[in-house]
Design an enzyme around this catalytic site. Sequence first.
Site, PDB file in Angstrom:
ATOM      1  N   ASP A 269       0.840  -1.197   0.000  1.00  0.00           N
ATOM      2  CA  ASP A 269       0.000   0.000   0.000  1.00  0.00           C
ATOM      3  C   ASP A 269       0.873   1.244   0.000  1.00  0.00           C
ATOM      4  O   ASP A 269       1.786   1.368   0.825  1.00  0.00           O
ATOM      5  CB  ASP A 269      -0.913  -0.011   1.235  1.00  0.00           C
ATOM      6  CG  ASP A 269      -2.082   0.950   1.083  1.00  0.00           C
ATOM      7  OD1 ASP A 269      -2.421   1.308  -0.071  1.00  0.00           O
ATOM      8  OD2 ASP A 269      -2.660   1.351   2.111  1.00  0.00           O
TER       9      ASP A 269
ATOM     10  N   HIS B 122      -3.753  13.971   0.805  1.00  0.00           N
ATOM     11  CA  HIS B 122      -3.984  13.057   1.923  1.00  0.00           C
ATOM     12  C   HIS B 122      -2.817  13.098   2.906  1.00  0.00           C
ATOM     13  O   HIS B 122      -3.017  13.211   4.123  1.00  0.00           O
ATOM     14  CB  HIS B 122      -4.184  11.625   1.411  1.00  0.00           C
ATOM     15  CG  HIS B 122      -4.218  10.590   2.490  1.00  0.00           C
ATOM     16  ND1 HIS B 122      -5.249  10.496   3.401  1.00  0.00           N
ATOM     17  CD2 HIS B 122      -3.329   9.613   2.837  1.00  0.00           C
ATOM     18  CE1 HIS B 122      -5.001   9.507   4.247  1.00  0.00           C
ATOM     19  NE2 HIS B 122      -3.841   8.960   3.938  1.00  0.00           N
TER      20      HIS B 122
ATOM     21  N   GLU C 185     -10.570   3.845   3.739  1.00  0.00           N
ATOM     22  CA  GLU C 185      -9.648   4.610   2.893  1.00  0.00           C
ATOM     23  C   GLU C 185     -10.020   4.337   1.444  1.00  0.00           C
ATOM     24  O   GLU C 185     -10.027   3.191   1.004  1.00  0.00           O
ATOM     25  CB  GLU C 185      -8.190   4.220   3.159  1.00  0.00           C
ATOM     26  CG  GLU C 185      -7.697   4.727   4.506  1.00  0.00           C
ATOM     27  CD  GLU C 185      -6.197   4.525   4.729  1.00  0.00           C
ATOM     28  OE1 GLU C 185      -5.610   3.624   4.096  1.00  0.00           O
ATOM     29  OE2 GLU C 185      -5.629   5.274   5.540  1.00  0.00           O
TER      30      GLU C 185
ATOM     31  N   GLU D 247      -9.208   4.072  -2.186  1.00  0.00           N
ATOM     32  CA  GLU D 247      -7.974   3.867  -2.944  1.00  0.00           C
ATOM     33  C   GLU D 247      -8.273   3.174  -4.275  1.00  0.00           C
ATOM     34  O   GLU D 247      -9.338   2.601  -4.467  1.00  0.00           O
ATOM     35  CB  GLU D 247      -6.985   2.993  -2.156  1.00  0.00           C
ATOM     36  CG  GLU D 247      -6.732   3.488  -0.741  1.00  0.00           C
ATOM     37  CD  GLU D 247      -5.522   2.837  -0.064  1.00  0.00           C
ATOM     38  OE1 GLU D 247      -4.727   2.175  -0.759  1.00  0.00           O
ATOM     39  OE2 GLU D 247      -5.403   3.005   1.164  1.00  0.00           O
TER      40      GLU D 247
ATOM     41  N   ASP E 207      -9.338   0.363   2.009  1.00  0.00           N
ATOM     42  CA  ASP E 207      -8.307  -0.102   2.944  1.00  0.00           C
ATOM     43  C   ASP E 207      -8.746   0.284   4.354  1.00  0.00           C
ATOM     44  O   ASP E 207      -8.326   1.287   4.916  1.00  0.00           O
ATOM     45  CB  ASP E 207      -6.965   0.555   2.570  1.00  0.00           C
ATOM     46  CG  ASP E 207      -5.820  -0.005   3.390  1.00  0.00           C
ATOM     47  OD1 ASP E 207      -5.887  -1.177   3.779  1.00  0.00           O
ATOM     48  OD2 ASP E 207      -4.854   0.746   3.633  1.00  0.00           O
TER      49      ASP E 207
ATOM     50  N   ARG F  87      -8.153   3.897  13.401  1.00  0.00           N
ATOM     51  CA  ARG F  87      -7.270   5.041  13.656  1.00  0.00           C
ATOM     52  C   ARG F  87      -6.734   5.078  15.078  1.00  0.00           C
ATOM     53  O   ARG F  87      -5.634   5.581  15.313  1.00  0.00           O
ATOM     54  CB  ARG F  87      -8.021   6.348  13.361  1.00  0.00           C
ATOM     55  CG  ARG F  87      -8.460   6.503  11.931  1.00  0.00           C
ATOM     56  CD  ARG F  87      -7.323   6.434  10.951  1.00  0.00           C
ATOM     57  NE  ARG F  87      -7.794   6.590   9.571  1.00  0.00           N
ATOM     58  CZ  ARG F  87      -7.051   6.344   8.500  1.00  0.00           C
ATOM     59  NH1 ARG F  87      -5.785   5.941   8.640  1.00  0.00           N
ATOM     60  NH2 ARG F  87      -7.543   6.501   7.296  1.00  0.00           N
TER      61      ARG F  87
ATOM     62  N   GLN G 104      -4.011   2.572  15.213  1.00  0.00           N
ATOM     63  CA  GLN G 104      -2.906   3.120  14.412  1.00  0.00           C
ATOM     64  C   GLN G 104      -2.095   4.166  15.187  1.00  0.00           C
ATOM     65  O   GLN G 104      -0.865   4.140  15.190  1.00  0.00           O
ATOM     66  CB  GLN G 104      -3.478   3.737  13.126  1.00  0.00           C
ATOM     67  CG  GLN G 104      -2.423   4.257  12.155  1.00  0.00           C
ATOM     68  CD  GLN G 104      -3.046   4.872  10.894  1.00  0.00           C
ATOM     69  OE1 GLN G 104      -4.267   4.970  10.769  1.00  0.00           O
ATOM     70  NE2 GLN G 104      -2.208   5.275   9.960  1.00  0.00           N
TER      71      GLN G 104
ATOM     72  N   LYS H 199      -4.374  -1.909  10.173  1.00  0.00           N
ATOM     73  CA  LYS H 199      -4.832  -2.083   8.797  1.00  0.00           C
ATOM     74  C   LYS H 199      -4.827  -3.529   8.327  1.00  0.00           C
ATOM     75  O   LYS H 199      -5.148  -3.809   7.172  1.00  0.00           O
ATOM     76  CB  LYS H 199      -3.942  -1.254   7.857  1.00  0.00           C
ATOM     77  CG  LYS H 199      -4.223   0.244   7.972  1.00  0.00           C
ATOM     78  CD  LYS H 199      -3.077   1.062   7.428  1.00  0.00           C
ATOM     79  CE  LYS H 199      -3.321   2.533   7.610  1.00  0.00           C
ATOM     80  NZ  LYS H 199      -4.247   3.082   6.603  1.00  0.00           N
TER      81      LYS H 199
ATOM     82  N   THR I 100      -9.081  -5.625   3.913  1.00  0.00           N
ATOM     83  CA  THR I 100      -9.005  -4.696   2.790  1.00  0.00           C
ATOM     84  C   THR I 100      -9.993  -5.212   1.756  1.00  0.00           C
ATOM     85  O   THR I 100      -9.894  -6.372   1.346  1.00  0.00           O
ATOM     86  CB  THR I 100      -7.584  -4.664   2.189  1.00  0.00           C
ATOM     87  OG1 THR I 100      -6.645  -4.326   3.210  1.00  0.00           O
ATOM     88  CG2 THR I 100      -7.485  -3.643   1.058  1.00  0.00           C
TER      89      THR I 100
ATOM     90  N   GLU J 157      -9.926  12.440   7.665  1.00  0.00           N
ATOM     91  CA  GLU J 157      -9.800  13.774   7.065  1.00  0.00           C
ATOM     92  C   GLU J 157     -11.142  14.496   6.986  1.00  0.00           C
ATOM     93  O   GLU J 157     -11.234  15.680   7.252  1.00  0.00           O
ATOM     94  CB  GLU J 157      -9.214  13.652   5.650  1.00  0.00           C
ATOM     95  CG  GLU J 157      -7.818  13.082   5.601  1.00  0.00           C
ATOM     96  CD  GLU J 157      -7.466  12.590   4.211  1.00  0.00           C
ATOM     97  OE1 GLU J 157      -7.678  11.394   3.922  1.00  0.00           O
ATOM     98  OE2 GLU J 157      -7.002  13.423   3.399  1.00  0.00           O
TER      99      GLU J 157
HETATM  100 MN    MN Z   1      -4.198   2.645   2.842  1.00  0.00          MN
END
Ligand code: MN
Length: 455
Positions: A152, A159, A225, A227, A259, A263, A266, A279, A283, A390
Amino acid sequence: MEAEVSMNRGKNLESYLFFTGGRRMKYSFIETKQDSHFPIQNLPYGIFQPMNKEPRAGTAIGDYVLDLSVMDEAGLLNGTGAENKNIFNDSSLNNFMALGRPIWTAVRTRLQHLLDVNTPDLRDNESLRAKAFHRLADVNMLLPAKIGDYTDFYASKEHATNVGTIFRGKDHALMPNWTYIPVGYHGRASSIVPSGTKIRRPFGQRKSKSTDQPVFSPSVQLDFELEIGWFIGPGNDLGKPIPIDQAEDHVFGLVLVNDWSARDIQAWEYQPLGPFLAKNFATSISPWVVPLEALEPFREAGPIQDPAPFSYLQQTKNGAFNIELDVYLRPENQKEETRITQTNFNYMYWSIAQQVAHHTITGCNMRPGDMHASGTISGPKRIERGSMLELTWRGTEPIQLNSGEKRIWIEDGDELIIRGSCRGDGYQIGFGEVSGTILPSFSEIEILQKGKNKA
Ligand code: MN
């Protein structure tokens, strides 16, 4: 469950020419509505399972899937280089991916010919048609490949700037290496799942700012996420980097990627290393792999790169693609989706080719069926942000849903749906969608004592 195929007749031709301003575009005898994601210009590949049958490879056309193993068996792929190898009578596309661009092009050209309104071979062969076509609604879509490795990236400047600002403050938003290196990390291939798979909220350690000690609990900051991912075709030998101008020859096609990210897990685990448990639990990807060739009309220049990249990252041709991307959230037991993100793949700072060239510059070897993903795709406007982190600025600016509810993170029962397409003149090259619904976490007792490990 063979399908009765709805065919284009003269009347459809008139309306088609109306839609395309009278220009004679390529079109199929399979009826394809103007807003279909899968016109004859697309022809994405996937692995599907008809009821009571083994998985096999297909291509999507309109509301149907064409069984490529049937095409091969009927001799209609002879001369393409892919025939008689049991490549399509298989539960993954890996062996097809390994064949490389000249054979992909030959197969794609043949399929466009066979599906063309003017080609009688399939159009006028009723028994073959009945065997070869299934309604998309009647089949189960599986992962398109056996994915050996998943990497990834972190290729959207907007971002990276947003996340850097949230975690480190405005003055240190972008790390000094970011404009030199397509940053990435090695992900987890085993937990990549096809669209529709339900996602169990993960447990983990998290620590709030107001306490000294971490707690062990279900994640309370579950995120998505947005992507784009791509599948590697032919690999490279260990020790032999892929030069940037050959990088796209190693790219079979693209999919949508969610993905999923926790948080809170993380934030506690990742400094100074990359993401790990935050993560690795899931996915999700869309099942149809859109060939790079189908995206050619939508190729364009990406953002200006300043400073100029090292020569091993300098790409001769345009490396960006104009793919419109939307994210929708649908709370449990509600019909209405709220669009929470509306952005474009062409914001990506680092191109696909740059990421492949960078990944292999050490000599790291790629293998057919490996998957790379772009990293979260965000644009400069708020609606263009590709994650809850975000969109809600780490929970400080809630999102308003159409139902009146608010969200700062994803809640149990919420369904996240990503859709994407390239809008052409009178047609679109669509990706379909990738969706996933969040299941509540197991209880701590179940995790510790019963050792439950299945969703
Ligand atoms: Mn990602």
